[in-house]
Structures are given as C-alpha cells and as structure tokens.
Design a protein around this motif. Sequence first.
Motif, PDB file in Angstrom:
ATOM      1  N   ALA A 115       0.859  -1.187   0.000  1.00  0.00           N
ATOM      2  CA  ALA A 115       0.000   0.000   0.000  1.00  0.00           C
ATOM      3  C   ALA A 115       0.893   1.233   0.000  1.00  0.00           C
ATOM      4  O   ALA A 115       1.920   1.269   0.686  1.00  0.00           O
ATOM      5  CB  ALA A 115      -0.908   0.015   1.223  1.00  0.00           C
ATOM      6  N   VAL A 116       0.511   2.230  -0.774  1.00  0.00           N
ATOM      7  CA  VAL A 116       1.251   3.487  -0.845  1.00  0.00           C
ATOM      8  C   VAL A 116       0.299   4.610  -0.440  1.00  0.00           C
ATOM      9  O   VAL A 116      -0.763   4.792  -1.046  1.00  0.00           O
ATOM     10  CB  VAL A 116       1.802   3.760  -2.261  1.00  0.00           C
ATOM     11  CG1 VAL A 116       2.521   5.106  -2.302  1.00  0.00           C
ATOM     12  CG2 VAL A 116       2.749   2.633  -2.690  1.00  0.00           C
ATOM     13  N   ILE A 117       0.677   5.339   0.609  1.00  0.00           N
ATOM     14  CA  ILE A 117      -0.153   6.437   1.107  1.00  0.00           C
ATOM     15  C   ILE A 117       0.507   7.761   0.728  1.00  0.00           C
ATOM     16  O   ILE A 117       1.621   8.063   1.154  1.00  0.00           O
ATOM     17  CB  ILE A 117      -0.310   6.350   2.635  1.00  0.00           C
ATOM     18  CG1 ILE A 117      -0.985   5.031   3.023  1.00  0.00           C
ATOM     19  CG2 ILE A 117      -1.111   7.541   3.161  1.00  0.00           C
ATOM     20  CD1 ILE A 117      -1.077   4.798   4.520  1.00  0.00           C
ATOM     21  N   GLY A 118      -0.165   8.549  -0.091  1.00  0.00           N
ATOM     22  CA  GLY A 118       0.391   9.816  -0.587  1.00  0.00           C
ATOM     23  C   GLY A 118       0.815   9.655  -2.030  1.00  0.00           C
ATOM     24  O   GLY A 118       1.753   8.910  -2.326  1.00  0.00           O
ATOM     25  N   LEU A 119       0.128  10.340  -2.933  1.00  0.00           N
ATOM     26  CA  LEU A 119       0.376  10.149  -4.362  1.00  0.00           C
ATOM     27  C   LEU A 119       0.979  11.377  -5.024  1.00  0.00           C
ATOM     28  O   LEU A 119       0.575  11.779  -6.117  1.00  0.00           O
ATOM     29  CB  LEU A 119      -0.932   9.748  -5.059  1.00  0.00           C
ATOM     30  CG  LEU A 119      -1.534   8.426  -4.580  1.00  0.00           C
ATOM     31  CD1 LEU A 119      -2.851   8.152  -5.279  1.00  0.00           C
ATOM     32  CD2 LEU A 119      -0.556   7.276  -4.775  1.00  0.00           C
ATOM     33  N   GLY A 167       3.744   8.401  -6.313  1.00  0.00           N
ATOM     34  CA  GLY A 167       3.315   7.914  -7.623  1.00  0.00           C
ATOM     35  C   GLY A 167       4.390   7.092  -8.303  1.00  0.00           C
ATOM     36  O   GLY A 167       4.115   6.060  -8.930  1.00  0.00           O
ATOM     37  N   SER A 168       5.635   7.543  -8.169  1.00  0.00           N
ATOM     38  CA  SER A 168       6.762   6.810  -8.749  1.00  0.00           C
ATOM     39  C   SER A 168       6.917   5.438  -8.109  1.00  0.00           C
ATOM     40  O   SER A 168       7.178   4.442  -8.795  1.00  0.00           O
ATOM     41  CB  SER A 168       8.051   7.623  -8.570  1.00  0.00           C
ATOM     42  OG  SER A 168       9.175   6.914  -9.049  1.00  0.00           O
ATOM     43  N   ALA A 228      -8.353  13.936  -7.264  1.00  0.00           N
ATOM     44  CA  ALA A 228      -7.700  14.085  -8.571  1.00  0.00           C
ATOM     45  C   ALA A 228      -6.456  13.204  -8.670  1.00  0.00           C
ATOM     46  O   ALA A 228      -6.194  12.582  -9.711  1.00  0.00           O
ATOM     47  CB  ALA A 228      -7.319  15.552  -8.792  1.00  0.00           C
ATOM     48  N   LYS A 229      -5.684  13.139  -7.590  1.00  0.00           N
ATOM     49  CA  LYS A 229      -4.478  12.299  -7.587  1.00  0.00           C
ATOM     50  C   LYS A 229      -4.848  10.824  -7.643  1.00  0.00           C
ATOM     51  O   LYS A 229      -4.198  10.025  -8.330  1.00  0.00           O
ATOM     52  CB  LYS A 229      -3.632  12.591  -6.346  1.00  0.00           C
ATOM     53  CG  LYS A 229      -2.946  13.945  -6.369  1.00  0.00           C
ATOM     54  CD  LYS A 229      -2.086  14.148  -5.124  1.00  0.00           C
ATOM     55  CE  LYS A 229      -1.383  15.500  -5.177  1.00  0.00           C
ATOM     56  NZ  LYS A 229      -0.558  15.726  -3.953  1.00  0.00           N
TER      57      LYS A 229
END
Length: 221
Positions: A6-10, A15-16, A36-37
């Motif tokens: 899981a990735v928190i913060g885009l 995003g990378s 939007a992100k």
Amino acid sequence: MKRQFAVIGLGRFGGSVCCALIEQGVEVLAIDQCEAKVNQYRDVVTHAVVADSTDEQALRHLGIRNFEHVIVAIGDNIQASILTTLILDELGVEHITVKAQNDYHEKVLVKIGAERIVHPERDMGARIAHHLMSKNVLDYLEVSDKYSIIEMFAGSKMHAKTLVELNVRASFGCNVMAIKRGAEMIVSPKADQLIQQDDLLIVLGADEDIKRFEQMFDDTK
C-alpha cells in the motif's frame, strides 16, 4: 497469491513508487485524500481510493494491516506523516517505510515504529553530486550514515591492472564486490582479477574512503 503493498500519498515520490511496484508484478493499493491524484493512478495500480490516512477507522476499513508493506509517501504535511505512521504501527503493520522531510522528522518516525526512512530529495542530490564530480561514477547509493556503494567505470588509470596492483582494499579500505563487463557479471572477484577499461565496478566502502578512491582514479584529474 501476489504480494500486496500500500502506498499512502500520491505526490511525485508516491506515484513513482506505485509505478515501480506495479512493474515488479505486485498488487498495489494507492491512497490519497485528493480525488484528482487518486483518479490519476486509478488505471495504474490494483486499487486506488480516496481516504484520510490519519483516520484510524478508515485504515481499518481498508484492511491496511493485511498488507505486507506500507509506504507512507506523504509530502509536506509532517504531522499527517507522523500520525499515519503511528496508526499503522498500532494496527500491527509489519513493514513501514516512510518518506522523511528532514532529520528531526526522521528521529520521530524511528521512535514511533517506522522500519525504514527514506530521504528521496537528499539521496537524489547526493547521487547527482557524485555523478557531476566524477565522470567515472555512474551511480551512488547510501547504505548507512557512514557507508555507501558506488557504480564506477574503470578508466585508463585502472586498465590492465589487477585488484592487488590497484591496492583497493589495503590503500582505500574499499571492497570491489562485483565487476560488470558487458553482459558478464564477476561476483566477489579475486585479488588477481584483471581490470579492463570501461568495466563497471561495484564498490562498497566508508564515505571518506570512497571519496579518496574516486579521486585517485578519476580520469579528469
């Protein structure tokens, strides 16, 4: 079953990380407060949701504790980063990696359960600086506060010499872990290994020793 992250913060960093993980064939849940992100990565990752990571119930509802590894990539909001990390630790997430803004932020993160801290801007700056200072250095990786690994092209000063003749370990305290020659990879090369110009050396050492090693064999000097 595929590994789940899981990735928190885009932002750019988060995003990378999402894109890189998807390329590795794992499942990725992407989380951000900004719709939007989230929409930007909806077709890239396995799942993308709008959620407030500082809301413990929201993270519980997402089943965050079931993910093998959670990356907190929150940008400038240090308070949100710290609170999110604290909640993840209390929920029992086993592996937590967090993007830090500064050294103070890092110290707090370590105390509240972050397993690994990354400084993407600082680390990238160090890599670029090493590349600019020596045309021989291809890449640089900090492995601790005092030790680093560099990928360095062998220049004319190293050509047709063995590791013994170069006296890498004795004179510089560095260890050549591997040599890449075209498609061939020589792992743990022996002392009598002959170096050819344009070989790619993978070298581990203390930062001060690495610097001396770079300077000694820099073809621009």
